[in-house]
Design a protein around this motif. Structure first.
Motif, PDB file in Angstrom:
ATOM      1  N   GLY A  85      70.638  17.450  69.957  1.00 33.05           N
ATOM      2  CA  GLY A  85      69.714  17.130  68.865  1.00 33.05           C
ATOM      3  C   GLY A  85      68.776  15.976  69.130  1.00 33.05           C
ATOM      4  N   ILE A 131      84.239  21.994  56.837  1.00 36.42           N
ATOM      5  CA  ILE A 131      82.998  22.159  56.068  1.00 36.42           C
ATOM      6  C   ILE A 131      81.835  21.837  56.994  1.00 36.42           C
ATOM      7  CG2 ILE A 131      81.648  21.218  54.156  1.00 36.42           C
ATOM      8  CD1 ILE A 131      84.252  20.597  52.710  1.00 36.42           C
ATOM      9  N   ALA A 142      77.716  21.288  56.818  1.00 30.45           N
ATOM     10  CA  ALA A 142      76.491  21.200  56.009  1.00 30.45           C
ATOM     11  C   ALA A 142      75.312  21.358  56.972  1.00 30.45           C
ATOM     12  CB  ALA A 142      76.478  19.887  55.241  1.00 30.45           C
ATOM     13  N   GLY A 143      74.746  20.247  57.454  1.00 27.73           N
ATOM     14  CA  GLY A 143      73.610  20.336  58.379  1.00 27.73           C
ATOM     15  C   GLY A 143      74.012  20.501  59.828  1.00 27.73           C
ATOM     16  N   ALA A 144      75.292  20.282  60.129  1.00 31.44           N
ATOM     17  CA  ALA A 144      75.849  20.423  61.488  1.00 31.44           C
ATOM     18  C   ALA A 144      75.293  19.412  62.489  1.00 31.44           C
ATOM     19  CB  ALA A 144      75.644  21.837  62.021  1.00 31.44           C
ATOM     20  N   THR A 145      74.682  18.335  62.006  1.00 30.85           N
ATOM     21  CA  THR A 145      74.148  17.371  62.971  1.00 30.85           C
ATOM     22  C   THR A 145      75.235  16.437  63.513  1.00 30.85           C
ATOM     23  OG1 THR A 145      73.470  15.829  61.230  1.00 30.85           O
ATOM     24  CG2 THR A 145      71.827  17.424  61.969  1.00 30.85           C
ATOM     25  N   ASP A 146      76.398  16.449  62.900  1.00 27.43           N
ATOM     26  CA  ASP A 146      77.580  15.848  63.524  1.00 27.43           C
ATOM     27  C   ASP A 146      78.432  16.944  64.145  1.00 27.43           C
ATOM     28  OD1 ASP A 146      77.228  13.100  62.908  1.00 27.43           O
ATOM     29  OD2 ASP A 146      77.913  13.455  60.860  1.00 27.43           O
ATOM     30  N   VAL A 147      78.761  17.954  63.351  1.00 21.33           N
ATOM     31  CA  VAL A 147      79.693  18.993  63.817  1.00 21.33           C
ATOM     32  C   VAL A 147      79.135  19.734  65.037  1.00 21.33           C
ATOM     33  CG1 VAL A 147      80.969  21.058  63.154  1.00 21.33           C
ATOM     34  CG2 VAL A 147      80.593  19.280  61.466  1.00 21.33           C
ATOM     35  N   TYR A 154      67.979  14.768  54.413  1.00 18.44           N
ATOM     36  CA  TYR A 154      67.170  13.534  54.388  1.00 18.44           C
ATOM     37  C   TYR A 154      65.728  13.861  54.020  1.00 18.44           C
ATOM     38  CZ  TYR A 154      71.060  11.418  56.897  1.00 18.44           C
ATOM     39  OH  TYR A 154      72.302  10.962  57.242  1.00 18.44           O
ATOM     40  N   ALA A 158      67.549   9.077  62.561  1.00 14.65           N
ATOM     41  CA  ALA A 158      67.385  10.197  63.505  1.00 14.65           C
ATOM     42  C   ALA A 158      65.906  10.523  63.743  1.00 14.65           C
ATOM     43  CB  ALA A 158      68.151  11.413  62.992  1.00 14.65           C
ATOM     44  N   THR A 197      72.465  16.045  56.121  1.00 19.67           N
ATOM     45  CA  THR A 197      72.541  15.797  54.686  1.00 19.67           C
ATOM     46  C   THR A 197      73.076  14.392  54.400  1.00 19.67           C
ATOM     47  OG1 THR A 197      74.787  16.657  54.540  1.00 19.67           O
ATOM     48  CG2 THR A 197      72.981  18.241  54.230  1.00 19.67           C
ATOM     49  N   ASN A 228      76.565  12.476  55.856  1.00 19.06           N
ATOM     50  CA  ASN A 228      76.553  11.104  56.365  1.00 19.06           C
ATOM     51  C   ASN A 228      77.658  10.265  55.727  1.00 19.06           C
ATOM     52  OD1 ASN A 228      74.417   8.261  56.482  1.00 19.06           O
ATOM     53  ND2 ASN A 228      75.031   9.421  58.260  1.00 19.06           N
ATOM     54  N   ASP A 243      74.037   5.420  58.488  1.00 21.55           N
ATOM     55  CA  ASP A 243      73.024   4.524  57.916  1.00 21.55           C
ATOM     56  C   ASP A 243      73.017   4.476  56.393  1.00 21.55           C
ATOM     57  OD1 ASP A 243      72.024   3.518  60.247  1.00 21.55           O
ATOM     58  OD2 ASP A 243      70.574   5.135  60.502  1.00 21.55           O
ATOM     59  N   LEU A 287      82.678  16.944  48.766  1.00 16.28           N
ATOM     60  CA  LEU A 287      81.771  15.985  48.137  1.00 16.28           C
ATOM     61  C   LEU A 287      80.676  16.785  47.451  1.00 16.28           C
ATOM     62  CD1 LEU A 287      80.662  13.119  47.732  1.00 16.28           C
ATOM     63  CD2 LEU A 287      79.715  13.233  50.029  1.00 16.28           C
ATOM     64  N   LYS A 323      67.972  -1.894  59.534  1.00 17.09           N
ATOM     65  CA  LYS A 323      68.732  -1.186  60.570  1.00 17.09           C
ATOM     66  C   LYS A 323      68.395  -1.809  61.911  1.00 17.09           C
ATOM     67  CE  LYS A 323      68.895   3.333  62.851  1.00 17.09           C
ATOM     68  NZ  LYS A 323      68.948   4.790  62.660  1.00 17.09           N
TER      69      LYS A 323
HETATM   70  C1  LIG Z   1      70.084  13.234  67.389  1.00 17.73           C
HETATM   71  C2  LIG Z   1      70.855  12.675  66.244  1.00 17.73           C
HETATM   72  C3  LIG Z   1      70.457  11.469  65.679  1.00 17.73           C
HETATM   73  C4  LIG Z   1      71.176  10.939  64.620  1.00 17.73           C
HETATM   74  N1  LIG Z   1      70.748   9.760  64.091  1.00 17.73           N
HETATM   75  C5  LIG Z   1      71.405   9.237  63.037  1.00 17.73           C
HETATM   76  C6  LIG Z   1      70.956   8.011  62.461  1.00 17.73           C
HETATM   77  O1  LIG Z   1      69.931   7.444  62.856  1.00 17.73           O
HETATM   78  N2  LIG Z   1      71.695   7.504  61.431  1.00 17.73           N
HETATM   79  C7  LIG Z   1      72.809   8.125  60.961  1.00 17.73           C
HETATM   80  O2  LIG Z   1      73.427   7.621  60.039  1.00 17.73           O
HETATM   81  N3  LIG Z   1      73.251   9.294  61.489  1.00 17.73           N
HETATM   82  C8  LIG Z   1      72.577   9.851  62.505  1.00 17.73           C
HETATM   83  N4  LIG Z   1      73.025  11.020  63.068  1.00 17.73           N
HETATM   84  C9  LIG Z   1      74.272  11.631  62.565  1.00 17.73           C
HETATM   85  C10 LIG Z   1      74.070  12.736  61.516  1.00 17.73           C
HETATM   86  O3  LIG Z   1      72.766  13.252  61.539  1.00 17.73           O
HETATM   87  C11 LIG Z   1      74.349  12.266  60.103  1.00 17.73           C
HETATM   88  O4  LIG Z   1      75.629  11.703  60.007  1.00 17.73           O
HETATM   89  C12 LIG Z   1      74.189  13.377  59.077  1.00 17.73           C
HETATM   90  O5  LIG Z   1      73.952  12.811  57.822  1.00 17.73           O
HETATM   91  C13 LIG Z   1      75.385  14.303  58.989  1.00 17.73           C
HETATM   92  O6  LIG Z   1      75.121  15.269  57.982  1.00 17.73           O
HETATM   93  P1  LIG Z   1      75.322  16.819  58.240  1.00 17.73           P
HETATM   94  O7  LIG Z   1      74.927  17.509  56.997  1.00 17.73           O
HETATM   95  O8  LIG Z   1      74.627  17.240  59.473  1.00 17.73           O
HETATM   96  O9  LIG Z   1      76.898  16.852  58.454  1.00 17.73           O
HETATM   97  P2  LIG Z   1      77.799  17.899  59.218  1.00 17.73           P
HETATM   98  O10 LIG Z   1      77.650  17.729  60.693  1.00 17.73           O
HETATM   99  O11 LIG Z   1      77.604  19.256  58.689  1.00 17.73           O
HETATM  100  O12 LIG Z   1      79.223  17.361  58.755  1.00 17.73           O
HETATM  101  C14 LIG Z   1      79.654  16.039  59.059  1.00 17.73           C
HETATM  102  C15 LIG Z   1      81.065  15.822  58.507  1.00 17.73           C
HETATM  103  O13 LIG Z   1      81.036  15.777  57.088  1.00 17.73           O
HETATM  104  C16 LIG Z   1      81.815  16.829  56.522  1.00 17.73           C
HETATM  105  N5  LIG Z   1      81.056  17.294  55.361  1.00 17.73           N
HETATM  106  C17 LIG Z   1      79.731  17.590  55.313  1.00 17.73           C
HETATM  107  N6  LIG Z   1      79.358  17.846  54.040  1.00 17.73           N
HETATM  108  C18 LIG Z   1      80.474  17.721  53.277  1.00 17.73           C
HETATM  109  C19 LIG Z   1      80.727  17.849  51.874  1.00 17.73           C
HETATM  110  N7  LIG Z   1      79.757  18.141  50.997  1.00 17.73           N
HETATM  111  N8  LIG Z   1      81.988  17.639  51.442  1.00 17.73           N
HETATM  112  C20 LIG Z   1      82.981  17.300  52.302  1.00 17.73           C
HETATM  113  N9  LIG Z   1      82.796  17.167  53.637  1.00 17.73           N
HETATM  114  C21 LIG Z   1      81.556  17.371  54.111  1.00 17.73           C
HETATM  115  C22 LIG Z   1      81.985  17.834  57.623  1.00 17.73           C
HETATM  116  O14 LIG Z   1      83.182  18.579  57.475  1.00 17.73           O
HETATM  117  C23 LIG Z   1      82.033  16.930  58.846  1.00 17.73           C
HETATM  118  O15 LIG Z   1      83.313  16.364  58.968  1.00 17.73           O
HETATM  119  C24 LIG Z   1      72.314  11.608  64.112  1.00 17.73           C
HETATM  120  C25 LIG Z   1      72.697  12.830  64.663  1.00 17.73           C
HETATM  121  C26 LIG Z   1      71.973  13.362  65.712  1.00 17.73           C
HETATM  122  C27 LIG Z   1      72.395  14.680  66.277  1.00 17.73           C
END
Ligand SMILES: Cc1cc2nc3c(=O)[nH]c(=O)nc-3n(C[C@H](O)[C@H](O)[C@H](O)COP(=O)(O)OP(=O)(O)OC[C@H]3O[C@@H](n4cnc5c(N)ncnc54)[C@H](O)[C@@H]3O)c2cc1C
Ligand code: FES
Ligand code: FES
Length: 484
Positions: free
Chosen positions: A47, A223, A225-230, A271, A293, A302, A306, A315, A358, A375
């Motif tokens: 990503g 779960i 959501a946006g998969a940016t962690d998963v 976001y 990001a 999402t 986060n 953040d 959540l 930050k």
């Molecule tokens: C290139 C890159 C840059 C990034 N930069 C930043 C940055 O600058 N700052 C920052 O803070 N983060 C950053 N991130 C991390 C990530 O983008 C954030 O943490 C993001 O908000 C995760 O949200 P998501 O919807 O993608 O979560 P997902 O990857 O879908 O899920 C993350 C975790 O939360 C759980 N989850 C998600 N939604 C729910 C829900 N509604 N209820 C219960 N559990 C849930 C999932 O099971 C998983 O354990 C970055 C990631 C990448 C890949």
């Protein structure tokens, strides 16, 4: 419960129906390996580089919106009901180059070309939204696109000139917008999707109540959501997970309600979707939000993710804790609300019970208070924090009457600086008070040294941010009067 055992989406001009989809199959592998659409490149697979940028169109209410996403960390199963547009689909009138491509050629925006399809897709999305962008808008757009050889100057110039080559009115996607919206509406049958390949199971609940029912049935499901962690768990750590419950399509989790005194964000709000409401309710978070990001990740990630991931370096938790945010957790048994700060129990341990998810985040607007959000990261853009802080201070008649100060990156969880807060309350609003409060920070935190920063640096920079906050607010009117 009625279920469907296939996902259906539009890929460029075709409709695709797939049932044999693993929970961890990525869109990028599907495009490059299954479909031989190799114009979309793979660089980092995490990503960060934007080589894999494609557009995903989705209906929001009745409106069709296209956004850039990173195909490398976008799971295929999450695309049900969407329109995926790849670089191969781009075209200008009568088969000519698309205006974005034409501008990139004329302004020498490409050398080896590996990054170029990703840049073109990002600039295409920008041009559709903002045909005449400012330099700043272009820079924000390409935060998540990395080019190693051309240098950004020609790309920025190309981006600013696209409208000289054609207008979005009459663009091929625009021409087909109504037809595409109708095709996507026809794909929406409102039922649960359940894909079981024998190796893995992917579930897309029909709505939020169905999500609660699914989690009651399979409480150990992951779960997504946006998969940016998963997504990175799969591409970097080669982890497998099943069952996976996808929630990114659930409209109820995407609600944004802004009133005079509160902002409520559904946990599934990205976001990018939150940006306008955040900027209106909390102007101090507007620029901060752009530093999370890059654009593609902000279009996917999402606020709920986060928080839910429990990371000490996310953040949004510190700034939301400082504002006094509360969260609502939901399960089949009902809802419960708790202060966001209480959600973070310890490193990797959150107050989330089996079967819960959540649902939303409620943030009081704290009118009349002084706010700050900072930050600190090695790079300005597209980087994780070394330290991050939110300030929320009341000053009356020149005296600090309340203080909420929360840090990320300083402890095993996002956490308030209780000693520093206590040192500030009752003191005159002046730099010496802020420095005195900062001197108490070692009583609140024992930061660690890691690849992002040393413990020493973290403490020093955190203390300096108190002074920065003061200087940014030195002449702010508080309770109707100047305070310095
Ligand atoms: C290139 C890159 C840059 C990034 N930069 C930043 C940055 O600058 N700052 C920052 O803070 N983060 C950053 N991130 C991390 C990530 O983008 C954030 O943490 C993001 O908000 C995760 O949200 P998501 O919807 O993608 O979560 P997902 O990857 O879908 O899920 C993350 C975790 O939360 C759980 N989850 C998600 N939604 C729910 C829900 N509604 N209820 C219960 N559990 C849930 C999932 O099971 C998983 O354990 C970055 C990631 C990448 C890949
Ligand atoms: S391959 Fe680098 S962002 Fe996807
Ligand atoms: S043109 Fe070579 S990486 Fe951008």
């Amino acid at each position: 419960m009625q279920t469907r055992s296939e996902i259906r989406f539009l890929l460029n001009e075709r409709q695709v129906s797939l049932s044999d989809v693993e929970s961890d199959s990525t869109l990028l592998d599907f495009l490059r390996i299954d479909q031989r659409l190799t114009g979309t490149k793979e660089g980092c697979a995490e990503g960060d580089c934007g080589a894999c940028t494609v557009l995903v169109g989705r209906l929001h209410g009745g409106e069709l919106r296209y956004e850039t996403v990173n195909a490398c960390i976008r799971f295929l199963a999450s695309l049900d009901g969407c329109h995926v547009v790849t670089i191969e689909h781009l075209r200008g009138p009568k088969g000519a180059l698309h205006p974005v491509q034409r501008a990139m050629v004329d302004f020498h925006g490409s050398q080896c070309g590996f990054c170029t399809p990703g840049f073109v897709m990002s600039l295409y999305a920008l041009w559709m939204q903002t045909p005449r962008p400012s330099v700043e808008q272009v820079e924000t757009t390409v935060q998540g696109n990395l080019c190693r050889c051309t240098g950004y100057e020609p790309i920025v110039r190309a981006a600013m000139s696209v409208s000289d080559y054609g207008t979005p009115t009459g663009d091929f996607l625009e021409d087909l917008r109504d037809t595409t919206a109708r095709r996507l509406t026809a794909l929406r049958d409102g039922v649960r999707v359940d894909l079981d390949t024998g190796n893995s199971r992917s579930i897309l609940p029909a709505d939020a109540a169905d999500l609660a029912a699914v989690l009651a049935e399979v409480p150990d499901a992951t779960i997504i959501a946006g998969a940016t962690d998963v997504g990175l768990w799969v591409t970097k750590f080669l982890r497998r997970f099943s069952p996976a419950v996808f929630i990114g399509h659930l409209d109820e989790l995407k609600e944004i309600v802004l009133t005079e005194d509160t902002l409520v964000l559904g946990a599934g709000v990205t976001y990018s979707e939150a940006q306008d409401a955040i900027s209106e309710a909390f102007p101090h978070l507007s620029a901060f939000w752009d530093r999370i990001a890059g654009w593609q990740v902000r279009n996917m990630g999402t606020v709920g993710g986060n928080i839910a991931n429990g990371s000490p370096i996310g953040d949004t938790p510190p700034v939301l804790i400082a504002l006094g945010a509360e969260i609502t957790l939901r399960s089949r048994d009902g809802q419960r609300r708790l202060p966001l700060e209480d959600y973070f129990v310890d490193y990797g341990k959150q107050d989330l019970r089996p079967g819960e998810f959540l649902e939303s985040i409620r943030v009081p607007r704290n009118a009349g208070k002084l706010h700050g959000a900072y930050k600190i990261s090695k790079r300005r853009d597209e980087d994780i924090s070394s330290a991050c802080v939110g300030f929320n201070i009341s000053v009356e008649d020149g005296v600090v009457t309340s203080a909420r100060i929360a840090f990320g990156g300083m402890a095993a969880t996002p956490k308030r600086a209780f000693n520093a807060e206590a040192a500030l309350v009752g003191q005159p609003w002046c730099e010496a008070s802020l420095q005195h409060a900062a001197s108490r920070l070692p009583e609140d935190f024992t930061p660690i040294t890691d690849m992002r920063a040393s413990a020493d640096y973290r403490m020093k920079v955190a203390q300096n941010l108190f002074r920065r906050f003061y200087r940014d607010n030195v002449s702010a009117p508080v309770s109707g009067r100047k305070t310095a």
